[in-house]
Scaffold this active site. Structure first.
Site: not given
Ligand SMILES: Cc1ncsc1CCOP(=O)(O)O
Ligand SMILES: C=C1C=NC(C)=NC1=N
Ligand SMILES: [Mg+2]
Length: 221
Positions: A46, A117, A146
């Site tokens: 990521r 998600s 995040k």
């Protein structure tokens, strides 16, 4: 190759490590190697944030991490970037609600692993319809990894999804540590997904092993 079976998917979700170059001062490959030695069962590349790598540099890092994962027999999932996933023949892709439509992604990636998600039963059902193999649910607890994370939902959201008859493999994410991993498994998650609990640990190998032990001890739901 066929779609991954849900039982194997649940086993892979046990300790799902996520990281990119921005998640540690140390080289990502060094941290990932220690995490793999500690027993992480799935890895997600990521690459996000202000100084995230792009283009050739991002692909080169993805390939370096992929070589490591292959040496350990651990699948590598690419976050967001479907084209990169196809370019390096990754094992799968993870997309959020504001990324490319999951149905389109499924068409592009064939039988590769597709993670989506989801924050509630409606999004979970849509992900299942679109052909997801698992859903990532959270943030369960507050997170600093995040920057656009939504409000922490607590483990109750996991219990709610199971009560709503959502049976797809679920990985809990957001602020998860060895101290709250048991609670999210008992609430209905099949595994835990973490960035900082491993990437920011002084000893990523020990951190990964402790998470694996906590998830195993919480036992099958
Ligand atoms: C990618 C992502 N999605 C929801 S929370 C989160 C960040 C998880 O990072 P940490 O495990 O350090 O809280
Ligand atoms: C946002 C995310 C939610 N869940 C998972 C597993 N990965 C992510 N990048
Ligand atoms: Mg995304």
């Amino acid at each position: 190759m066929a779609r991954i079976a849900s039982e194997e998917m649940k086993e892979r979700l046990a300790v799902y490590f996520i990281m990119g170059s921005q998640n540690s001062e140390r080289p990502a490959a060094d941290v990932l190697k220690e995490a793999l030695d500690g027993g992480v069962t799935l890895f997600q590349f990521r690459e996000k944030g202000a100084n995230a790598l792009k283009g050739a540099e991002k692909e080169a890092l993805a390939r370096q991490l992929q070589r490591l994962c292959r040496a350990y027999g651990v699948p590598l999932i690419v976050n967001d970037d479907v084209e990169l996933a196809l370019a390096i023949d990754a094992d799968g892709v993870h997309v959020g609600q504001d990324d490319e439509d999951a149905r389109r992604v499924r068409e592009k990636i064939g039988d590769k692993i597709l993670g989506v998600s989801a924050h509630n039963a409606e999004e979970a059902r849509a992900a299942i319809e679109a052909g997801a193999d698992y859903i990532g649910v959270g943030p369960i607890y507050p997170t600093r990894s995040k920057d656009d994370a939504s409000e922490a939902q607590g483990p109750g959201v996991l219990r709610h999804l199971r009560e709503q008859g959502i049976t797809i493999p679920i990985v809990a994410i957001g602020g998860i540590t060895v101290d709250n991993a048991t609670a999210v498994i008992e609430a209905g998650a099949d595994g835990v997904s973490v960035i900082s609990a491993i990437a920011s640990a002084p000893e990523p190998k020990a951190a990964a092993a402790a998470l694996a032990a906590a998830v195993r001890a919480a036992g099958p739901r």
